[in-house]
Design a protein around this motif. Structure first.
Motif, short mmCIF file in Angstrom:
data_model
loop_
_atom_site.label_atom_id
_atom_site.label_comp_id
_atom_site.label_asym_id
_atom_site.label_seq_id
_atom_site.Cartn_x
_atom_site.Cartn_y
_atom_site.Cartn_z
N TYR A 3 18.68 -16.55 -44.60
CA TYR A 3 19.15 -16.35 -45.97
C TYR A 3 18.57 -15.08 -46.60
N ILE A 4 17.78 -14.33 -45.85
CA ILE A 4 17.28 -13.03 -46.33
C ILE A 4 18.35 -12.00 -46.02
N PRO A 5 18.97 -11.36 -47.03
CA PRO A 5 20.17 -10.54 -46.84
C PRO A 5 20.13 -9.57 -45.67
N PHE A 6 19.03 -8.84 -45.51
CA PHE A 6 18.99 -7.82 -44.46
C PHE A 6 18.87 -8.41 -43.06
N PHE A 7 18.57 -9.70 -42.96
CA PHE A 7 18.50 -10.38 -41.67
C PHE A 7 19.71 -11.30 -41.45
N THR A 8 20.44 -11.61 -42.51
CA THR A 8 21.53 -12.58 -42.44
C THR A 8 22.60 -12.25 -41.39
N PRO A 9 23.06 -10.99 -41.27
CA PRO A 9 24.13 -10.73 -40.28
C PRO A 9 23.79 -11.21 -38.88
N MET A 10 22.54 -11.04 -38.46
CA MET A 10 22.16 -11.45 -37.12
C MET A 10 21.68 -12.90 -37.06
N ILE A 11 20.82 -13.29 -37.99
CA ILE A 11 20.20 -14.62 -37.92
C ILE A 11 21.19 -15.73 -38.26
N MET A 12 22.00 -15.55 -39.30
CA MET A 12 22.98 -16.58 -39.65
C MET A 12 24.03 -16.71 -38.55
N PHE A 13 24.44 -15.58 -37.98
CA PHE A 13 25.39 -15.67 -36.87
C PHE A 13 24.77 -16.39 -35.68
N LEU A 14 23.49 -16.15 -35.43
CA LEU A 14 22.78 -16.87 -34.37
C LEU A 14 22.86 -18.37 -34.60
N ARG A 15 22.61 -18.82 -35.83
CA ARG A 15 22.62 -20.25 -36.15
C ARG A 15 24.04 -20.82 -36.04
N VAL A 16 25.02 -20.06 -36.50
CA VAL A 16 26.41 -20.52 -36.42
C VAL A 16 26.84 -20.68 -34.96
N GLY A 17 26.43 -19.72 -34.13
CA GLY A 17 26.82 -19.77 -32.72
C GLY A 17 26.09 -20.82 -31.92
N MET A 18 24.80 -21.04 -32.22
CA MET A 18 23.97 -21.92 -31.40
C MET A 18 23.91 -23.36 -31.90
N LEU A 19 24.10 -23.55 -33.20
CA LEU A 19 23.94 -24.89 -33.79
C LEU A 19 25.23 -25.36 -34.45
N THR A 20 25.26 -26.65 -34.74
CA THR A 20 26.36 -27.21 -35.53
C THR A 20 25.85 -27.39 -36.95
N ILE A 21 26.01 -26.32 -37.75
CA ILE A 21 25.48 -26.37 -39.12
C ILE A 21 26.62 -26.64 -40.09
N PRO A 22 26.30 -27.17 -41.27
CA PRO A 22 27.35 -27.41 -42.28
C PRO A 22 28.05 -26.10 -42.65
N ALA A 23 29.33 -26.20 -42.91
CA ALA A 23 30.11 -25.00 -43.23
C ALA A 23 29.57 -24.28 -44.46
N TRP A 24 29.00 -25.06 -45.41
CA TRP A 24 28.52 -24.43 -46.64
C TRP A 24 27.37 -23.47 -46.38
N GLU A 25 26.58 -23.71 -45.31
CA GLU A 25 25.46 -22.80 -45.01
C GLU A 25 25.99 -21.44 -44.56
N ALA A 26 27.01 -21.46 -43.69
CA ALA A 26 27.60 -20.19 -43.25
C ALA A 26 28.26 -19.47 -44.42
N VAL A 27 28.96 -20.24 -45.27
CA VAL A 27 29.62 -19.64 -46.44
C VAL A 27 28.59 -19.07 -47.40
N LEU A 28 27.46 -19.77 -47.56
CA LEU A 28 26.38 -19.27 -48.42
C LEU A 28 25.83 -17.96 -47.88
N GLY A 29 25.65 -17.89 -46.56
CA GLY A 29 25.17 -16.65 -45.94
C GLY A 29 26.13 -15.50 -46.18
N ILE A 30 27.44 -15.78 -46.07
CA ILE A 30 28.45 -14.75 -46.32
C ILE A 30 28.42 -14.33 -47.79
N ALA A 31 28.28 -15.31 -48.68
CA ALA A 31 28.23 -15.00 -50.12
C ALA A 31 27.01 -14.15 -50.46
#
Length: 417
Positions: A346-374
């Motif tokens: 959730y730290i903006p400068f790390f989000t592109p890589m770290i949030m994508f890592l979580r989306v790809g590797m884990l089954t996370i709630p959709a709102w977390e990915a949307v929050l990262g994008i927001a």
């Protein structure tokens, strides 16, 4: 608005035709083709076609056959030859290149097997490790026979332990799905990492080059600095997509034609089949947002320098942020559900890589990915507004750069306009 498109097209075409772009693209294509044809290249230079010929001197007369049978189960590419000559003759044959090495089999005081291995170089650890493992299996069998273990008892000894892994979380990824996701995430993290560093640096260099040649003085009299900044960001963004499209097309067709030879390596372990469409969509979204985040940052940092040689110093903190995000992501590949990974996603400068890592590797709630994008969209908007103000004043500044103290001067110049 016409001026905006003129600068965008000019930036795109100018970079597209540049020698550096052509050479970089060509060299990268060569590297991609080299990596995807790696096994074929090895076989071209390997006169034995990937096979290793090893001479065996069996002093016992009893170990060669069982050893050979065990080795077949471990590595079929090692050819054993029972050498009938003397040890000196066998060593000479190795020196002449007839064999990769010489293996001497013998019994120790306890009548159990031991060996000595001789080669011109012992750098090939994989070869003698396979030989040692095979001999270890023979030793275990002989030792078992000495204590009168029955064959079925020996089989139980070797039988692998049953170890089942079950995810209790609903819709959790299976081990096969995790391996596929890990492979995709691994590759795309490298793409995001190198693309952000290379193209963001290109934007900063572009701005600094125009300032150093005084072209900026002409441009700002006919086009607003804000239009210039976003035209350059979009122009180089299109350039990066063009280059990446070339790499991906070449890589895809090369992989497709060489998948058989690569199935035992990286692609055999991870694979890229049956990748969920959502993962691909998230990969594209986070790549584009990551690019615009760092491109906007690079544009206004580049506007603060008047000499090309000052660019690297100015954008070093930005580069360190990218490197930091990449290193965290590499750690997260092995433990994507760690609290540290969740927080940094959730730290903006790390989000592109770290949030994508979580989306790809884990089954996370959709709102977390949307929050990262927001978070990324808001950060880009804030950076764009602030960066446009800094850029507007920064392009008017000349002289020696005083690092980030120049941001204040640039903002003051913007107010005075």
């Amino acid at each position: 608005m016409n001026n905006f498109w003129i600068i965008l097209v000019h930036t795109y075409m100018n970079k597209l035709k540049s020698k550096s772009f052509i050479v970089t693209t060509f060299l990268t294509i060569v590297i991609v083709l080299g990596l995807t044809n790696f096994q074929n290249i090895i076989e071209i230079f390997d006169k034995n076609g990937g096979k290793e010929n090893v001479a065996v001197l069996d002093e016992t007369g009893k170990l060669y056959e069982p050893f050979k049978q065990q080795l077949k189960t471990i590595n079929k590419d090692i050819n054993l030859t029972s050498y009938k000559g003397t040890e000196k003759e066998a060593e000479k044959a190795v020196e002449n290149g007839e064999f990769a090495g010489l293996l001497e089999l013998r019994f120790n005081k306890e009548e159990l097997p031991e060996a000595g291995y001789k080669a011109m170089s012992i750098a090939d650890s994989a070869l003698y490790t396979d030989l040692q493992t095979s001999l270890q299996q023979v030793k275990t069998m002989l030792a078992a026979s000495k204590i009168n273990l029955a064959p079925d008892q020996l089989q139980k000894l070797y039988e692998p332990v049953s170890f089942e892994k079950t995810a209790l979380e609903k819709n959790a990824k299976t081990e096969e799905e995790l391996n596929q996701a890990r492979g995709l995430v691994y590759v795309l993290l490298f793409i995001i990492y190198f693309a952000v560093i290379m193209y963001a640096n290109m934007i900063a260099m572009e701005v600094a080059t125009e300032k150093s040649s005084r072209v900026m003085e002409i441009l700002i009299s006919s086009v607003s600095p804000i239009k210039q900044m976003f035209a350059k960001i979009l122009g180089i963004g299109l350039l990066s997509l063009t280059q990446l499209a070339v790499f991906l097309i070449v890589g895809y067709f090369s992989l497709k034609s060489n998948m058989e030879s690569l199935k035992d390596g990286f692609f055999g372990v991870y694979g890229f089949g049956d990748i969920p469409g959502a993962t691909i969509v998230y990969a594209v979204i986070f790549f584009i947002l990551g690019y615009f985040l760092y491109a906007t940052l690079a544009a206004f940092l580049g506007s603060l320098v008047s000499r090309i040689e000052d660019v690297q110093q100015m954008i070093t903190p930005m580069t360190l942020l990218v490197v930091g995000g990449f290193m965290i992501a590499m750690f997260g590949l092995g433990k994507p559900d760690a609290a540290f990974i969740t927080i940094t996603s959730y730290i903006p400068f790390f989000t592109p890589m770290i949030m994508f890592l979580r989306v790809g590797m884990l089954t996370i709630p959709a709102w977390e990915a949307v929050l990262g994008i927001a978070i990324l969209v808001v950060t880009i908007a804030v950076l764009a507004i602030f960066g446009a103000r800094v850029y507007r004043g920064g392009v008017l500044m000349y002289g020696k750069s005083n690092s980030f103290k120049d941001i204040k001067k640039a903002l003051q110049l913007t107010k005075n306009e």
